[in-house]
Design a protein around this motif. Structure first.
Motif, short mmCIF file in Angstrom:
data_model
loop_
_atom_site.label_atom_id
_atom_site.label_comp_id
_atom_site.label_asym_id
_atom_site.label_seq_id
_atom_site.Cartn_x
_atom_site.Cartn_y
_atom_site.Cartn_z
N MET A 170 0.94 -1.28 0.00
CA MET A 170 0.07 0.11 0.22
C MET A 170 0.80 1.27 0.01
SD MET A 170 -3.33 0.75 2.45
CE MET A 170 -2.31 1.30 4.00
N MET A 171 1.95 1.15 0.59
CA MET A 171 3.19 2.29 0.42
C MET A 171 3.28 3.20 -0.54
SD MET A 171 6.06 3.89 0.52
CE MET A 171 7.32 2.62 -0.09
N PRO A 172 3.53 2.45 -1.92
CA PRO A 172 3.78 3.33 -3.14
C PRO A 172 2.63 4.12 -3.41
CG PRO A 172 4.75 1.40 -3.51
CD PRO A 172 3.90 1.20 -2.23
N ILE A 173 1.46 3.64 -3.47
CA ILE A 173 0.28 4.33 -3.83
C ILE A 173 -0.29 5.42 -3.03
CG2 ILE A 173 -1.77 3.06 -2.94
CD1 ILE A 173 -2.90 3.30 -5.91
N PHE A 174 -0.10 5.10 -1.74
CA PHE A 174 -0.46 6.06 -0.45
C PHE A 174 0.79 7.02 -0.64
CE2 PHE A 174 0.42 7.34 3.80
CZ PHE A 174 -0.74 7.59 4.35
N MET A 175 1.96 6.78 -0.97
CA MET A 175 2.89 7.95 -0.98
C MET A 175 2.92 8.81 -2.10
SD MET A 175 6.93 7.50 -1.34
CE MET A 175 7.05 7.01 -2.97
N VAL A 176 2.32 8.37 -3.33
CA VAL A 176 1.89 8.93 -4.47
C VAL A 176 0.84 10.23 -4.26
CG1 VAL A 176 0.85 8.91 -6.83
CG2 VAL A 176 2.83 7.30 -6.07
N GLY A 177 -0.23 9.59 -3.57
CA GLY A 177 -1.21 10.44 -2.95
C GLY A 177 -1.13 11.54 -2.22
N VAL A 178 -0.27 11.46 -1.13
CA VAL A 178 0.23 12.34 -0.16
C VAL A 178 1.13 13.29 -0.70
CG1 VAL A 178 1.06 12.84 2.07
CG2 VAL A 178 -0.51 10.71 1.73
N VAL A 179 2.14 12.87 -1.09
CA VAL A 179 3.29 13.60 -1.80
C VAL A 179 2.89 14.52 -2.92
CG1 VAL A 179 5.55 13.64 -2.65
CG2 VAL A 179 4.99 11.94 -0.63
N PHE A 180 2.00 13.80 -3.78
CA PHE A 180 1.39 14.53 -4.82
C PHE A 180 0.88 15.99 -4.38
CE2 PHE A 180 -1.61 15.67 -7.99
CZ PHE A 180 -0.89 15.93 -9.28
N GLY A 181 -0.06 15.51 -3.57
CA GLY A 181 -1.00 17.03 -3.05
C GLY A 181 0.15 17.85 -2.50
N LEU A 182 0.96 17.44 -1.54
CA LEU A 182 2.04 18.52 -1.09
C LEU A 182 2.77 19.06 -2.04
CD1 LEU A 182 2.75 16.75 2.30
CD2 LEU A 182 1.03 18.39 1.79
N ALA A 183 3.35 18.36 -2.84
CA ALA A 183 4.16 18.73 -3.94
C ALA A 183 3.52 19.91 -4.89
CB ALA A 183 4.64 17.66 -4.93
N MET A 184 2.26 19.69 -5.32
CA MET A 184 1.45 20.58 -5.92
C MET A 184 1.07 21.70 -5.11
SD MET A 184 1.56 19.20 -9.14
CE MET A 184 2.99 18.66 -8.71
N ASP A 185 0.98 21.67 -3.91
CA ASP A 185 0.97 23.08 -2.99
C ASP A 185 2.25 23.77 -3.34
OD1 ASP A 185 -1.13 21.92 -2.04
OD2 ASP A 185 -0.36 21.61 0.13
N TYR A 186 3.39 23.20 -3.05
CA TYR A 186 4.66 23.98 -3.48
C TYR A 186 4.75 24.49 -4.71
CZ TYR A 186 5.56 21.17 0.98
OH TYR A 186 5.61 20.50 2.23
#
Length: 735
Positions: A587-603
């Protein structure tokens, strides 16, 4: 949109008492609902469309009351040296464990307790045996009294000189929260004080973020049993809600201080801050919502509900930033220092003398360095991340079993005792369900016995109607091994389709991992594609959103490479407390993609929107990059440091999965914020120049103008300043 948000922010500032009262009332209502609701359970877990799930469904129909998905426990007993578990000295103690469990406080939740002497669960050398306990409910639904009865039965036997350990998912407790969040909030407070140089300015993002998270988590708790959300849903919602809540308030407060420094009245500064930075908050929030709601493509109800609940918390954080933050700025008065005012607490230098050029800040100096050497910086960033990403090509996904637990835990010790006494396959038996008569069941048993990876096959157990049977299969290898996965596939491929199914915890884990693996690329395509369209609206460009998406993919692959190197290969494992290497949690890769994508697009949105704003108002491409860093780099760095600190706090957990998630999120945010957004992005924009902001005329006419840079707001307010006067030109003369 900028004009509407300007009015919203200015109105919230002027009617701050009413706005604050509304949010406090919402917090009270949500808190009352949470306090009145019954405690949330683990929620139902299912994997639609998989063979393991079809087998569970068949068991519910043909074996009513069996509780096939209930928790299990194995109490492993090892006799003292020189003795055997069936000796006159040891056997009464083992039978005492069985009787205490059958008649103990947790007996109402127990389905069956099987003595090792009845089930022949004694090792060949007689040194080890295990008691099988089957429960009616899942591990997270067990009461504290039931768990205490289980552990006390082992404690009493240990006092008599036996080595007794407990394995299985019955000891699985609902994730506890509190200490990690407190540490994260404390670090966030320190970073905010350093960033703003003001306790009041630093406290506003924390206070408003906590209010938003409080409303979100309380609402989830109140609706948990109604919507079958489960106790783990609030953990993800709290993590994401706290992260974006601080980020969004941070940028609103920062822009408010900039407006004050330019001589605006306080209500005007609040309106302009919400009209400009608030526009970026709205679209940054939308990217996070897209990433979280996109989890529904995996088609696992538990993940879908977690994503929707966390997305709801993000929506609350956006509304808090647009309304409660300007209201709180009104209460703060002049104690919120304007940008450029130096804090004595931080020992800042004095303002430059009249006529002298002010010393540029760190963001300005960094941007100018990159603009002088864009090719070198771009190559260094891409090659560096590319090298780190190499181990990702060897990624192996699975769900860790008790063998991945720290060696100090009873689950790990029980796992090792079973492996020594019975073989590693006893830690993950397979359950084969036959939809047919006794002849088909017996034929299936004989066929499975002939497979290479099988250690033992138990006789088929039929139901009362004699139209279904269950066969227990013990593999030769441990549950998370490739050999056991191959055995599951071999049993399925050689069986009568639609009549023979393989299930159990091991098979369920294999199917879950495969489903997550199959969903990763569609999920990436969905969230990146929708975010590309959204960013195209924000920046009115094709190359800028493309660059944002490619940069995100680069940082995610690099983070996966780091995770594989540490947790799968064991590189620097001792530094991060990794005691057992193994497959990466599926579950880690898809979970990481979702969380980090949101924060990355914030920046991306916060940083590049400021550049876009400067470019639209007349600055040259290089000037716009420097302006964006001058006003946004400090707060982007602060937001990233806060997130890295929060995620790193989870690396101290004893649970291997929590360690892995904490490390993955922390390293991914580090790569994306500091290497991609702060280094590669300005280098690419410097090389593209005016082309970075190019959009075909036909597409420009089709796309709605959302005006994130506030051009319509400036016209509405009659502001003719474009930020490109002689002072600005002198400041950026070397760009």
């Amino acid at each position: 949109m900028a004009t509407f948000l300007y009015r919203l922010g200015r109105g919230a500032f002027r009617r701050r008492r009413f706005v604050a009262l509304v949010w406090v009332a919402l917090l009270f209502v949500a808190g009352f609902g949470a306090a009145s609701a019954s405690a949330p359970t683990s929620g139902s877990f299912s994997i639609p469309g998989t063979e393991a799930q079809r087998a569970f469904d068949l068991l519910d129909q043909r074996f009513p009351g069996m509780a096939a998905d209930g928790a299990t426990a194995r109490i492993v007993i090892k006799a003292p040296a020189g003795e055997k578990v069936d000796s006159e000295a040891v056997k009464p103690q083992v039978e005492k464990i069985v009787s205490e469990l059958k008649d103990g406080p947790g007996k109402d939740q127990i389905s069956s307790v099987t003595s090792p002497y009845e089930a022949k669960a004694v090792s060949q050398d007689g040194s080890t045996a295990y008691v099988s306990v089957k429960y009616k409910v899942s591990g997270m639904e067990l009461t504290d009294a039931t768990r205490e009865a289980l552990t006390e039965s082992a404690t009493a036997a240990k006092a008599d000189g036996l080595n007794v350990q407990i394995g299985g998912d019955a000891l699985q407790a609902a994730p506890e929260t509190g200490s990690g969040e407190i540490i994260g909030i404390a670090i966030a407070a320190i970073v905010l004080v350093i960033t703003f140089g003001s306790l009041i300015a630093a406290g506003l993002p924390l206070l408003t973020a906590l209010i938003g998270v409080g409303i979100g988590i309380s609402s989830i708790t109140a609706l948990a049993n109604v919507l079958d959300l489960g106790s783990t849903t609030s953990t993800l919602a709290m993590m994401i809600g706290l992260a974006v809540g601080i980020d969004y308030a941070l940028f609103i407060v920062s822009r408010y201080r900039v407006e004050l420094a330019e001589g605006r009245e306080r209500d005007e500064a609040a309106g302009r801050a919400v009209g400009t930075a608030g526009s970026a908050v709205v679209f940054a929030g939308l990217t996070v919502v897209i990433a979280l709601v996109g989890l529904a493509v995996v088609n696992i109800p538990m993940l879908s509900k977690m994503g929707f609940a966390a997305a709801g918390t993000v929506v609350i954080a956006v509304f808090v930033a647009l309304t409660l933050v300007p209201a709180m700025l009104g209460f703060a008065g002049k104690k919120v220092l304007p940008a450029g005012t130096k804090s004595r607490f931080l020992g800042k230098t004095k303002p430059a003398a009249e006529g002298a050029e002010a010393k540029p800040n760190g963001g300005t100096r960094w941007a100018r360095f990159i603009l002088r050497r864009p090719v070198m910086v771009l190559l260094a960033g891409v090659i560096g991340l590319g090298i780190v990403a190499i181990p990702a090509s060897k990624l192996e996904m699975g769900l860790p079993d008790d063998g991945a637990q720290p060696v100090s835990t009873t689950q790990r010790q029980a796992y090792d005792l079973l492996s020594e006494g019975f073989g590693p396959g006893f830690n993950g038996p397979l359950m084969v369900v036959v939809d047919g008569d006794k002849a088909l069941a017996d034929a299936t048993v004989e066929r499975i016995k002939g497979l290479d990876g099988v250690a033992a096959v138990m006789p088929a157990t039929q139901n009362e109607a004699k139209d279904a049977a269950v066969i227990s299969v013990i593999p030769k290898d441990r549950p998370s091994s490739v050999q056991t996965e191959d055995l599951v596939h071999e049993i399925r491929e050689g069986s009568d389709s639609g009549k023979v199914f393989v299930t159990g915890a091991t098979a369920m884990n294999i199917d879950f991992s495969q489903k997550m693996n199959d969903a990763l690329l569609p999920y990436l395509a969905l969230v990146v594609g929708l975010a590309f369209l959204l960013l195209m609206l924000v920046f009115r460009s094709i190359l800028v959103p493309l660059k944002a998406a490619l940069g995100f993919l680069l940082s995610v692959v690099a983070a996966l490479g780091a995770v594989v190197a540490v947790f799968q290969w064991g590189w620097l494992g001792s530094l991060f407390g990794v005691e057992q290497t193994g497959p990466i949690m599926s579950m880690m890769p898809i979970f990481m993609v979702g969380v980090v994508f949101g924060l990355a697009m914030d920046y991306e949105v916060f940083l590049v929107t400021r550049m876009r704003e400067a470019y639209v108002h007349g600055e040259r491409p290089g000037q716009a990059v420097v302006t964006g860093f001058q006003y946004s780099a400090r707060v982007v760095v602060a937001a990233a440091v806060i997130m890295i600190a929060v995620f790193s706090g989870f690396m101290g957990a004893s649970d291997q999965m929590v360690k892995m998630i904490g490390f993955a999120l922390a390293i991914a945010v580090f790569f994306d914020a500091f290497v991609v957004r702060m280094t590669i992005v300005p280098a690419v924009l410097a090389l593209l120049g005016h082309k970075a902001w190019w959009l075909p005329k036909w597409l420009d006419r089709i796309l709605p103008n959302v005006d994130v840079e506030g051009e319509s707001l400036r016209k509405h307010l009659g502001d003719s300043s474009d930020g490109s006067g002689p002072d600005k030109d002198r400041e950026l003369a070397n760009v």
